[in-house]
Design an enzyme around this catalytic site. Structure first.
Site, PDB file in Angstrom:
ATOM      1  N   TRP A 182       0.823  -1.208   0.000  1.00  0.00           N
ATOM      2  CA  TRP A 182       0.000   0.000   0.000  1.00  0.00           C
ATOM      3  C   TRP A 182       0.856   1.256   0.000  1.00  0.00           C
ATOM      4  O   TRP A 182       0.508   2.247  -0.645  1.00  0.00           O
ATOM      5  CB  TRP A 182      -0.973  -0.030   1.174  1.00  0.00           C
ATOM      6  CG  TRP A 182      -1.820  -1.269   1.149  1.00  0.00           C
ATOM      7  CD1 TRP A 182      -1.821  -2.296   2.042  1.00  0.00           C
ATOM      8  CD2 TRP A 182      -2.752  -1.642   0.124  1.00  0.00           C
ATOM      9  NE1 TRP A 182      -2.691  -3.274   1.655  1.00  0.00           N
ATOM     10  CE2 TRP A 182      -3.278  -2.901   0.481  1.00  0.00           C
ATOM     11  CE3 TRP A 182      -3.194  -1.034  -1.053  1.00  0.00           C
ATOM     12  CZ2 TRP A 182      -4.222  -3.560  -0.303  1.00  0.00           C
ATOM     13  CZ3 TRP A 182      -4.139  -1.689  -1.825  1.00  0.00           C
ATOM     14  CH2 TRP A 182      -4.640  -2.931  -1.448  1.00  0.00           C
TER      15      TRP A 182
ATOM     16  N   LYS B 175     -11.215  -1.369   9.098  1.00  0.00           N
ATOM     17  CA  LYS B 175     -10.351  -2.187   9.945  1.00  0.00           C
ATOM     18  C   LYS B 175     -10.762  -2.063  11.415  1.00  0.00           C
ATOM     19  O   LYS B 175     -10.999  -3.054  12.083  1.00  0.00           O
ATOM     20  CB  LYS B 175      -8.888  -1.770   9.779  1.00  0.00           C
ATOM     21  CG  LYS B 175      -8.406  -1.710   8.343  1.00  0.00           C
ATOM     22  CD  LYS B 175      -8.388  -3.063   7.662  1.00  0.00           C
ATOM     23  CE  LYS B 175      -7.802  -2.975   6.272  1.00  0.00           C
ATOM     24  NZ  LYS B 175      -7.775  -4.269   5.569  1.00  0.00           N
TER      25      LYS B 175
ATOM     26  N   ASP C  87      -0.896   7.153   6.362  1.00  0.00           N
ATOM     27  CA  ASP C  87      -2.009   6.239   6.087  1.00  0.00           C
ATOM     28  C   ASP C  87      -2.135   5.327   7.300  1.00  0.00           C
ATOM     29  O   ASP C  87      -1.294   4.451   7.532  1.00  0.00           O
ATOM     30  CB  ASP C  87      -1.714   5.429   4.822  1.00  0.00           C
ATOM     31  CG  ASP C  87      -2.765   4.373   4.523  1.00  0.00           C
ATOM     32  OD1 ASP C  87      -3.732   4.240   5.293  1.00  0.00           O
ATOM     33  OD2 ASP C  87      -2.592   3.662   3.505  1.00  0.00           O
TER      34      ASP C  87
END
Length: 355
Positions: free
Chosen positions: A100, A191, A167
């Site tokens: 990511w 999440k 992030d």
């Protein structure tokens, strides 16, 4: 009973599911479902107001930051960040610690120059790089705090002298942070915060218009802040369920309390991984994530047998990502210690059966 170790969308508390399911039938005595009420109604406006207030309270967000509920996931933020912060011809600094982080840098490179200040790709992202320097002329520094695939986590913000973007999709609200240390935080909700479909952005107001670009309105942080996250039709149900989950977290005692629970859960599982001769962790010990615990079998040929036993014991979602193999236990906020104990018991049962 099922024990959900899936990497996302996340496990949520049962009481959140119960209240959310009731709202699908009828929301707040309106005679309407939460799925059909107007996003401009007073009832939903109160949901957004409460959700923002809870984020501010739980994370101690300073007044000079805006709290936004957007769409498009973290992947959209990979583009929105440089659109809003990176001037034409400017440079941004990125730390590469996983898939990511790499995708974020690749997206930013379409809008300007990107300097990768360090990368752990040489060892399949099993560690967090140290001792790197960040160019002072970069518009911002970007890193990913938790790497869901590889099981590494950054607990201390790297010391840099330029605006910092992080992030935090997979560890937001799981541990105490000082929001003022960051200039922009973004996180897909799916999440720890709520269901898929909404993305949390916490941005320092002085960053608005920083890139000097003409940014399409839908991608402009300032436009969303002015509209109170209501510039376009928001993800109503995702925001509502996130609000319920934030209420749950507050009732538990907040981020300070859940962090201590997460420390115990992670330590319990890591202790078994390190003790059990059939298993071994994949991430460097000093860089291990609390949220995504990655491990493999000492004898890979036995992995299928352990997965079968885990399935029989109601353990869901522990198969590792194809980039790492083995197993991954995602230990998000709503996962209870009883589920951790169930996994540990299954590992010990496998050990006894296979000796």
């Amino acid at each position: 009973m099922k024990h959900n170790f899936g990497a996302g969308p996340c496990i949520l508390p049962k009481e959140v599911f119960q209240e959310a399911s009731q709202a699908v039938i009828e929301f707040n005595n309106t005679g309407l479902s939460i799925l059909e009420i107007s996003h401009r109604s007073k009832e939903f406006e109160q949901v957004v107001i409460e959700a923002e207030a809870l984020v501010r309270e739980l994370l101690h967000v300073p007044e000079n930051y805006s709290v936004l509920f957007l769409q498009g996931g973290a992947s959209q933020q990979f583009a929105m960040v440089p659109m809003n912060l990176l001037p034409e011809g400017g440079k941004a600094a990125y730390l590469d610690t996983g898939v990511w982080a790499s995708k974020a840098a690749k997206e930013a490179s379409k809008l300007g120059n990107v300097e990768i200040v360090a990368s752990s790709s040489d060892k399949n992202y099993t560690y967090i790089p140290q001792g790197f320097s960040v160019p002072s002329d970069a518009a911002y520094f970007h890193f990913t705090s938790n790497n869901t695939i590889y099981g590494t986590e950054i607990f201390e913000k790297p010391a840099v002298g330029i605006p910092t973007v992080v992030d935090m999709s997979s560890d937001i609200l799981s541990r105490v942070i000082n929001v003022a240390d960051y200039d922009l935080i973004y996180a897909g909700a799916q999440k720890n915060m709520g269901p898929a479909g909404v993305t949390l952005v916490i941005v320092k107001n002085e960053l608005f218009g920083k890139s000097g670009r003409t940014v399409p309105t839908i991608f402009d942080y300032q436009a969303h802040a002015k509209a109170g996250s209501m510039y376009n039709t928001p993800p109503v149900y995702s925001i509502y369920v996130s609000m319920l989950n934030l209420r749950w977290l507050k009732a538990k005692g907040g981020v300070e309390v859940i962090e201590q629970e997460n420390i115990i859960k992670a330590r319990t599982l890591y202790d078994e991984i390190d003790r059990n001769p059939f298993f071994k962790g994949t991430a460097n010990v000093e860089d291990r994530s609390r949220m995504n615990i990655t491990f493999v079998m000492d004898t890979p040929e036995q992995e299928a047998a352990f997965l079968n036993l885990a399935k029989e014991r109601g353990l869901v979602g522990i198969k590792g990502h194809r980039s790492v193999g083995g197993f991954r236990a995602s230990v998000y906020n709503a996962l209870t210690i009883s589920s951790i104990n169930a996994l540990v018991d299954t590992m010990r049962e496998f050990e006894e059966k296979t000796k």
